[in-house]
Scaffold this motif. Sequence first.
Motif, PDB file in Angstrom:
ATOM      1  N   LEU A  34      -9.349  -0.874   1.570  1.00  0.00           N
ATOM      2  CA  LEU A  34      -7.963  -1.135   1.954  1.00  0.00           C
ATOM      3  C   LEU A  34      -7.007  -0.120   1.346  1.00  0.00           C
ATOM      4  N   ASP A  35      -7.233   0.237   0.080  1.00  0.00           N
ATOM      5  CA  ASP A  35      -6.399   1.270  -0.549  1.00  0.00           C
ATOM      6  C   ASP A  35      -6.583   2.605   0.165  1.00  0.00           C
ATOM      7  N   GLY A  36      -7.801   2.882   0.586  1.00  0.00           N
ATOM      8  CA  GLY A  36      -8.065   4.112   1.332  1.00  0.00           C
ATOM      9  C   GLY A  36      -7.331   4.139   2.654  1.00  0.00           C
ATOM     10  N   ASN A  37      -7.261   2.982   3.311  1.00  0.00           N
ATOM     11  CA  ASN A  37      -6.494   2.903   4.556  1.00  0.00           C
ATOM     12  C   ASN A  37      -5.026   3.238   4.307  1.00  0.00           C
ATOM     13  N   ASP A  38      -4.467   2.684   3.231  1.00  0.00           N
ATOM     14  CA  ASP A  38      -3.064   2.982   2.884  1.00  0.00           C
ATOM     15  C   ASP A  38      -2.886   4.465   2.591  1.00  0.00           C
ATOM     16  N   ALA A  39      -3.841   5.026   1.860  1.00  0.00           N
ATOM     17  CA  ALA A  39      -3.732   6.440   1.495  1.00  0.00           C
ATOM     18  C   ALA A  39      -3.745   7.326   2.738  1.00  0.00           C
ATOM     19  N   VAL A  40      -4.606   6.991   3.684  1.00  0.00           N
ATOM     20  CA  VAL A  40      -4.727   7.812   4.883  1.00  0.00           C
ATOM     21  C   VAL A  40      -3.564   7.586   5.840  1.00  0.00           C
ATOM     22  N   HIS A  41      -3.235   6.331   6.082  1.00  0.00           N
ATOM     23  CA  HIS A  41      -2.253   6.016   7.119  1.00  0.00           C
ATOM     24  C   HIS A  41      -0.812   6.000   6.625  1.00  0.00           C
ATOM     25  N   GLU A  42      -0.628   5.734   5.346  1.00  0.00           N
ATOM     26  CA  GLU A  42       0.732   5.641   4.805  1.00  0.00           C
ATOM     27  C   GLU A  42       1.036   6.734   3.789  1.00  0.00           C
ATOM     28  N   ALA A  43       0.062   7.601   3.518  1.00  0.00           N
ATOM     29  CA  ALA A  43       0.212   8.664   2.514  1.00  0.00           C
ATOM     30  C   ALA A  43       0.608   8.086   1.155  1.00  0.00           C
ATOM     31  N   VAL A  44      -0.079   6.984   0.777  1.00  0.00           N
ATOM     32  CA  VAL A  44       0.190   6.308  -0.484  1.00  0.00           C
ATOM     33  C   VAL A  44      -1.048   6.445  -1.369  1.00  0.00           C
ATOM     34  N   GLY A  45      -0.864   6.830  -2.616  1.00  0.00           N
ATOM     35  CA  GLY A  45      -1.977   6.928  -3.546  1.00  0.00           C
ATOM     36  C   GLY A  45      -1.517   7.487  -4.860  1.00  0.00           C
ATOM     37  N   ASN A  46      -2.368   7.351  -5.887  1.00  0.00           N
ATOM     38  CA  ASN A  46      -2.011   7.898  -7.197  1.00  0.00           C
ATOM     39  C   ASN A  46      -3.276   8.247  -7.978  1.00  0.00           C
ATOM     40  N   GLU A  47      -3.080   8.967  -9.047  1.00  0.00           N
ATOM     41  CA  GLU A  47      -4.198   9.455  -9.853  1.00  0.00           C
ATOM     42  C   GLU A  47      -4.997   8.316 -10.476  1.00  0.00           C
ATOM     43  N   SER A  48      -4.311   7.277 -10.906  1.00  0.00           N
ATOM     44  CA  SER A  48      -4.988   6.140 -11.520  1.00  0.00           C
ATOM     45  C   SER A  48      -5.965   5.494 -10.539  1.00  0.00           C
ATOM     46  N   ASP A  49      -5.527   5.292  -9.308  1.00  0.00           N
ATOM     47  CA  ASP A  49      -6.412   4.717  -8.291  1.00  0.00           C
ATOM     48  C   ASP A  49      -7.593   5.639  -8.024  1.00  0.00           C
ATOM     49  N   ALA A  50      -7.329   6.925  -7.923  1.00  0.00           N
ATOM     50  CA  ALA A  50      -8.400   7.888  -7.662  1.00  0.00           C
ATOM     51  C   ALA A  50      -9.448   7.834  -8.771  1.00  0.00           C
ATOM     52  N   LYS A  51      -9.032   7.726 -10.017  1.00  0.00           N
ATOM     53  CA  LYS A  51      -9.977   7.635 -11.134  1.00  0.00           C
ATOM     54  C   LYS A  51     -10.810   6.359 -11.034  1.00  0.00           C
ATOM     55  N   GLU A  52     -10.187   5.262 -10.617  1.00  0.00           N
ATOM     56  CA  GLU A  52     -10.913   4.005 -10.444  1.00  0.00           C
ATOM     57  C   GLU A  52     -11.980   4.150  -9.371  1.00  0.00           C
ATOM     58  N   TYR A  53     -11.654   4.828  -8.287  1.00  0.00           N
ATOM     59  CA  TYR A  53     -12.611   5.010  -7.193  1.00  0.00           C
ATOM     60  C   TYR A  53     -13.796   5.859  -7.638  1.00  0.00           C
ATOM     61  N   VAL A  54     -13.523   6.888  -8.414  1.00  0.00           N
ATOM     62  CA  VAL A  54     -14.603   7.734  -8.931  1.00  0.00           C
ATOM     63  C   VAL A  54     -15.507   6.905  -9.842  1.00  0.00           C
ATOM     64  N   GLU A  55     -14.908   6.072 -10.693  1.00  0.00           N
ATOM     65  CA  GLU A  55     -15.686   5.200 -11.581  1.00  0.00           C
ATOM     66  C   GLU A  55     -16.564   4.253 -10.754  1.00  0.00           C
ATOM     67  N   PHE A  56     -15.981   3.667  -9.719  1.00  0.00           N
ATOM     68  CA  PHE A  56     -16.733   2.766  -8.852  1.00  0.00           C
ATOM     69  C   PHE A  56     -17.918   3.483  -8.212  1.00  0.00           C
ATOM     70  N   LEU A  57     -17.657   4.645  -7.666  1.00  0.00           N
ATOM     71  CA  LEU A  57     -18.726   5.385  -6.987  1.00  0.00           C
ATOM     72  C   LEU A  57     -19.834   5.789  -7.945  1.00  0.00           C
ATOM     73  N   ARG A  58     -19.480   6.222  -9.138  1.00  0.00           N
ATOM     74  CA  ARG A  58     -20.507   6.574 -10.135  1.00  0.00           C
ATOM     75  C   ARG A  58     -21.366   5.363 -10.472  1.00  0.00           C
ATOM     76  N   MET A  59     -20.720   4.227 -10.686  1.00  0.00           N
ATOM     77  CA  MET A  59     -21.440   3.012 -11.024  1.00  0.00           C
ATOM     78  C   MET A  59     -22.342   2.591  -9.873  1.00  0.00           C
TER      79      MET A  59
END
Length: 80
Positions: A34-59
Amino acid sequence: LGAVNGNLYNRIEELRTKGVITESIKEWAHSIRLDGNDAVHEAVGNESDAKEYVEFLRMLLNMTFTLPNKISAKRQSSIP
């Protein structure tokens, strides 16, 4: 991971139904989706969220690929 049916929502649900991912990972994956949808369609995002996603993917990658291989190797080394 073997999910092939439909859109990303359906594939996440399929992985949970098949027991490939846990309920908590499913919920986290949907949150990221859902956050990815916002980032793509609404151009909304931040570094903190990006770090969380990287952590999730690594795990997720560790649990899905690295850990099973380590367990298998350990079992093989334990066989007399």
